[in-house]
Design an enzyme around this catalytic site. Sequence first.
Site, PDB file in Angstrom:
ATOM      1  N   HIS A 186     -48.831 109.639  13.987  1.00 15.32           N
ATOM      2  CA  HIS A 186     -48.378 110.234  12.733  1.00 15.32           C
ATOM      3  C   HIS A 186     -48.298 111.760  12.801  1.00 15.32           C
ATOM      4  CE1 HIS A 186     -52.821 110.352  11.695  1.00 15.32           C
ATOM      5  NE2 HIS A 186     -52.447 111.543  11.267  1.00 15.32           N
ATOM      6  N   ASP A 221     -51.696 103.960  16.246  1.00 15.15           N
ATOM      7  CA  ASP A 221     -51.549 105.349  15.826  1.00 15.15           C
ATOM      8  C   ASP A 221     -52.025 106.337  16.900  1.00 15.15           C
ATOM      9  OD1 ASP A 221     -50.555 107.074  13.771  1.00 15.15           O
ATOM     10  OD2 ASP A 221     -52.624 107.743  13.498  1.00 15.15           O
ATOM     11  N   SER A 335     -56.707 115.210  12.444  1.00 12.67           N
ATOM     12  CA  SER A 335     -56.083 114.057  13.098  1.00 12.67           C
ATOM     13  C   SER A 335     -55.773 114.350  14.556  1.00 12.67           C
ATOM     14  CB  SER A 335     -54.776 113.690  12.391  1.00 12.67           C
ATOM     15  OG  SER A 335     -55.017 112.912  11.270  1.00 12.67           O
TER      16      SER A 335
END
Length: 484
Positions: A186, A221, A335
Site C-alpha cells: 500500500h 501487503d 508502514s
Amino acid sequence: MSENQGNRPEENVPAAPPHPGPVPPQAAPQAPAGWTAPTAQNPQGPYARPPQAYGAPQPPYAGRPAAQTTQPTTPLSPDAPEEPRKKSGAGKVVGLIVAAALVGGAAGLGGGYAGAALWGGESESTPVAGPESITINDPDDATLTTAIAAKVVPSVVTISATSGDGGGTGSGVILDDEGHVVTNTHVVTLDGQSADPVITATTSDGRVYDAEIVGVDPIYDLAVIQLQDAEGLTPIEFADSDKLNVGDVAVAVGAPLGLSNTVTTGIISALERSISVASAAVPDDAESEDGGEPAPGQEGPFFFDFGQGQQQTGSNETISIAVIQTDAAINPGNSGGALVDSEGRLIGINVAIASAGGASGQAGNIGVGFAIPSDIAERVADEIIETGSATHGLLGATVQPASAVEGTEIAGAYIAEVTPGGAADEAGLQEGDIVTAVDGKPITTSIDLTAQVRALAAGADATLTYVRDGETRTADVTLGELGA
C-alpha cells in the site's frame, strides 16, 4: 559504603603496612585479570478517493546499564580480598553498540568512531554522522534502547511515493547490499491507485535515491523496491519470529508523519494474532477462493494509513494476515518500517493500526499496532526478488467461524464446503470439520485459518488439527496455489 553493595565493613579491613618508600615499577599493583581500562575517547489527486493505508525467546530487559567509566578497586593491602565486582547490564548494550559500529558505515554510524562516541569520556552532544541521525547527549547514561536505535536506524529508509497530484509516505527496511528494500504494497502503490508511481527513498544519513518496484504482493501487503546506484548500505539482521514471547521488548523504527529516524519502544502484546484489513490493491475475488470472509462484527477496527494521516475508505476487498501485536507506538508513515527485538534484529514489518472509533480523525497510535512476522516477510521478499512475485497456499475449502454455526461448542474454522480435488479434499477433510490449529498455531476463527494458509508458499506441507464428531484428529495437507 552500604552493606547492600556487598562490601566489607570498613572496621574489618586490616591496616596497611607502613609505606617502605618509592615503589619500583614492577611492584606496582596490577588490575585483576580480565579487567581493562575504560576508553579515553497531499492534496486530493485525480482518483475517486485519496490514497490511504498504514504507511529464541528474548532475554529480559536489562534496564539502564551502569556506565563503563570505573576501574576495579585495587586491594587495600596484600592480605585484603578484592572488592566484589557488581553485575551490570552494560555488556549487552556495549555488544549492540559494537555491532552497530561494525555495520554502520556511512549510514548513521561510522566504523570505530561509534564506540568512542557512545562510550568515550567526552559527554558533549554527539550527532552520529549527519543531522538526521541518532544524537547521543549523555554517552555515560545510554540505555538498551539507545543501542538498539544506533544499530537499526541505518537499516531503515523513508519512502515517498507520488503519482499525479496524489502521494504518500512510508518506511522500508534494507535487505542487502544490492539495495533491495522490503516495505508494504500500500505504500508503493498508493493503496492500489497507481501501478507506476515515482518512488524515492531517503537513508538515515540523508542520502536520497530513486527506487523502482521489483514486485508487489497485495495478498500479504508486502513489496520489494530497489534503490538505484546505492552504496554503503546497512542490511537488517533477521530474527526467528517463531521464537518470540509475549512480553519481549519490541522497538519500532520508521518515519511516522514523515519524521524520519523515529524510534518508539514497547513490548510484544500478543502473538498468533490475525486481522482482516480492507485493501484496494487486492485483485477482485482473490480472498474468496478459500472463503475466509469475516463474519458480521468480526471485521475489526483495523486499517492501513499513509503519512498524510487519512484513513482508508471505499475498499471492497479484504486481506487476512497473521500479525504480531505490539504497544510500541505506530503511527501514519510507520508502514513498512522495522519492528525489532532487544538485540536489534528484525521481528516484523509494521503494517497496520487499530482505531478507537473507526473515524479518520481518530487515526493514530492507541497502543494497538501490528507487524507482519519476519519469517513471513523474509519468505515473501525472497520470492519477489527471485521471481518478481510471491506465491500463497490454497486450502481448497469454503470456511466460516465455527461460532456462527448453530450447535458448535468449540472455537475454530468451520469447513462449509470442500472443493473437489483440492488440497483439503486430498487430505480427507470434510464438510463439518472444525479446524483448530495449523502447524501448532491456534485457529479460533476463519480469519485465522485464511491468514495461516496464505502465510505459507504454494505447495508447502502443513499439519491441520481438526475436530470431527467430537474427536480431535490431524491431517497432513499439501497446499495448492492461490490464483493458479
